[in-house]
Design a protein around this motif. Structure first.
Motif, short mmCIF file in Angstrom:
data_model
loop_
_atom_site.label_atom_id
_atom_site.label_comp_id
_atom_site.label_asym_id
_atom_site.label_seq_id
_atom_site.Cartn_x
_atom_site.Cartn_y
_atom_site.Cartn_z
N TRP A 1 1.63 -5.81 3.17
CA TRP A 1 3.01 -5.92 2.67
C TRP A 1 3.39 -4.74 1.80
CZ3 TRP A 1 6.49 -8.88 4.72
CH2 TRP A 1 6.07 -10.03 5.41
N VAL A 2 2.40 -4.08 1.21
CA VAL A 2 2.73 -2.97 0.29
C VAL A 2 3.49 -1.86 1.03
CG1 VAL A 2 1.82 -1.31 -1.36
CG2 VAL A 2 0.83 -3.60 -1.24
N PRO A 3 2.90 -1.27 2.11
CA PRO A 3 3.71 -0.26 2.82
C PRO A 3 4.99 -0.84 3.43
CG PRO A 3 1.57 -0.58 3.88
CD PRO A 3 1.53 -1.33 2.61
N LEU A 4 4.93 -2.07 3.92
CA LEU A 4 6.14 -2.64 4.54
C LEU A 4 7.30 -2.70 3.54
CD1 LEU A 4 4.72 -5.47 6.81
CD2 LEU A 4 6.06 -3.47 7.52
N LEU A 5 6.98 -2.99 2.27
CA LEU A 5 8.03 -3.10 1.25
C LEU A 5 8.37 -1.76 0.60
CD1 LEU A 5 6.92 -6.47 -0.40
CD2 LEU A 5 8.80 -6.08 1.20
N GLY B 1 -1.73 3.67 16.56
CA GLY B 1 -2.78 2.81 17.08
C GLY B 1 -3.08 1.63 16.17
N ALA B 2 -2.30 1.48 15.08
CA ALA B 2 -2.51 0.34 14.19
C ALA B 2 -1.17 -0.34 13.96
CB ALA B 2 -3.10 0.80 12.86
N SER B 3 -1.15 -1.66 14.14
CA SER B 3 0.09 -2.38 13.90
C SER B 3 0.33 -2.48 12.39
CB SER B 3 0.00 -3.77 14.50
OG SER B 3 1.00 -4.58 13.94
N PRO B 4 1.57 -2.25 11.93
CA PRO B 4 1.81 -2.33 10.48
C PRO B 4 2.03 -3.76 10.00
CG PRO B 4 3.80 -1.61 11.63
CD PRO B 4 2.74 -1.81 12.67
N TRP B 5 2.15 -4.73 10.90
CA TRP B 5 2.50 -6.09 10.48
C TRP B 5 1.28 -6.88 10.00
CZ3 TRP B 5 7.37 -5.54 10.06
CH2 TRP B 5 8.04 -4.73 10.96
N PRO B 6 1.47 -7.76 9.02
CA PRO B 6 0.32 -8.54 8.50
C PRO B 6 -0.20 -9.52 9.56
CG PRO B 6 2.21 -8.68 6.98
CD PRO B 6 2.70 -8.02 8.24
N SER C 1 8.47 10.78 -2.77
CA SER C 1 8.44 9.69 -1.78
C SER C 1 7.24 9.89 -0.84
CB SER C 1 9.75 9.60 -1.01
OG SER C 1 10.03 10.80 -0.35
N THR C 2 6.85 11.13 -0.60
CA THR C 2 5.65 11.35 0.22
C THR C 2 4.42 10.82 -0.51
OG1 THR C 2 6.71 13.30 1.17
CG2 THR C 2 4.36 13.09 1.50
N SER C 3 4.37 11.01 -1.82
CA SER C 3 3.26 10.45 -2.60
C SER C 3 3.28 8.93 -2.56
CB SER C 3 3.34 10.92 -4.06
OG SER C 3 3.04 12.29 -4.14
N LEU C 4 4.48 8.36 -2.62
CA LEU C 4 4.61 6.90 -2.54
C LEU C 4 4.10 6.39 -1.19
CD1 LEU C 4 8.10 5.93 -4.04
CD2 LEU C 4 5.86 5.10 -4.74
N TRP C 5 4.43 7.13 -0.15
CA TRP C 5 3.93 6.79 1.20
C TRP C 5 2.40 6.71 1.16
CZ3 TRP C 5 0.74 10.15 3.99
CH2 TRP C 5 0.49 9.79 5.32
#
Ligand code: HEC
Length: 339
Positions: free
Chosen positions: A187-191, A334-339, A236-240
């Motif tokens: 959820w961290v990157p998603l939010l 190659g990785a789904s971002p969803w929990p 924002s790149t650092s936040l990413w």
């Protein structure tokens, strides 16, 4: 470094003994491919499998995959190998021990450790290259010789190669877990990413003295996103990077995201110093009215927030980019971002 190198043969001996005691080496000889696939580099590798329903899939051999491969070998059969041969393991404690053994084996596989070196070198070259090439001395001399465009082209090639090595090393390096991220960490990157994308779009489309080649703007007041932070792209790149560290607890990911995080912060400070040297008075005024840390100049009353200056188009653009990237993430990365 040398100490670390000495530890690896020791680590190699133990997991192989575990697998030997369990009779695995009969079909996975020495951990390598035989009747069954190579286990020695399996952890973190992408496997091409066929499900019981006949569907072909590419799966990253993470801990969950290894667990499934031991509990229910025929649920996903590695393409090129026969089903019905690999004996299932039912005992959970034994599964835990075997998964641990396979994971521990992987980084010590011949050649695969070297990818950590590629990640490290790529990271150092990526951060160091930016600082060195935008430092005054080298930059002025290179521009005198290559011209402004020639220098920009050379800069892009150097940085591109460094980033290429960093990312390629990251995709190849074995999976060495430093911490085991729980599902909520996704959820961290998603939010965080919607904010990142809006800051990127606004940062790239709002002229400011902190952008490459725009130092002369230092006399004009900060507008739009620059009221929030004077380095919207870097920050924002650092936040990413920080957001992505939460669900990626392995060594190579720490190298990749850590390098990007470091560049965002060190790069911002470096640009500040260059501008301060170039036009001390105008810079002092600009710096007093802006901040590196988002919202801190506004919170301190040194600037005001203006949603209108950022504009609805940039916000919608950022959100559209977010939607696009989270939708394409599974295919491209190659990785789904969803929990
Ligand atoms: C009788 C031969 C045989 C033995 C013994 C055996 N395996 Fe396998 N193993 C296979 C075959 C064949 C496959 C490939 C088919 C599949 O994916 O199910 C396989 C697949 C695997 C996979 C998935 C590999 C991949 O590349 O995704 C793992 C993990 C694995 N074995 C671990 C073990 C462990 C641990 C042991 C010891 C407890 C063991 N195997 C014992 C034959 C064997």
């Amino acid at each position: 470094m040398i100490g670390l190198g000495l530890l690896i043969p020791v680590a190699l001996a133990a997991p192989l003994d575990d697998l030997r005691a369990d009779g695995c080496l009969a079909c996975h000889p020495g951990g390598a491919a035989g009747v069954g696939p190579d286990l020695s580099t399996l952890a973190g590798r992408t496997e091409h499998v066929r499900t019981a329903a006949g569907q072909g899939l590419d799966v990253v051999a993470d801990e969950a995959y290894l667990r499934r491969a031991l509990l229910e070998p025929d649920a996903e059969v590695v393409v090129g190998f026969a089903p019905g041969i690999m004996p299932p393991t039912a005992d959970r404690a034994r599964v835990d021990r075997l998964v641990g053994a396979i994971t521990a084996l992987s980084p010590a596989a011949p050649g695969s450790r070297g990818w950590f070196g590629v990640v490290a070198l790529g990271g150092v070259a990526f951060v160091g290259g930016h600082l060195l090439l935008s430092g005054r001395h080298l930059r002025d001399r290179a521009i005198a010789r290559l011209g402004e465009y020639g220098f920009m082209a050379a800069y892009s090639v150097v940085i591109g190669l460094a980033l290429g090595a960093l990312v390629y090393g990251w995709t190849k390096a074995p999976y060495v877990e430093l911490w085991a991220p729980s599902t909520w960490t996704r959820w961290v990157p998603l939010l965080v990413m919607p904010w990142v994308m809006v800051m990127q779009v606004a940062g790239y489309t709002t002229p400011s003295p902190t952008m490459a080649g725009m130092a002369a703007m230092v006399g004009s007041p900060a507008r739009g996103i620059h009221r929030i932070t004077r380095h919207p792209v870097n920050i924002s790149t650092s936040l990413w990077a920080v957001a992505h560290l939460f669900p990626n607890g392995d060594l190579a990911s720490v190298g990749l995201f850590g390098s990007v995080l470091a560049l965002g912060i060190v790069g911002s400070l470096h640009i500040d110093r260059r501008l301060a040297r170039r036009s001390p008075e105008a810079w002092a005024r600009y710096a007093a009215a802006t901040s590196v840390v988002p919202f801190s100049a506004i919170a301190a009353g040194r600037n005001t927030f203006s949603l209108r200056e950022i504009g609805v188009v940039r916000i919608l653009g950022g959100l559209a980019l977010y939607a696009l990237v989270s939708w394409g993430h599974a295919w491209v990365i190659g990785a789904s971002p969803w929990p």
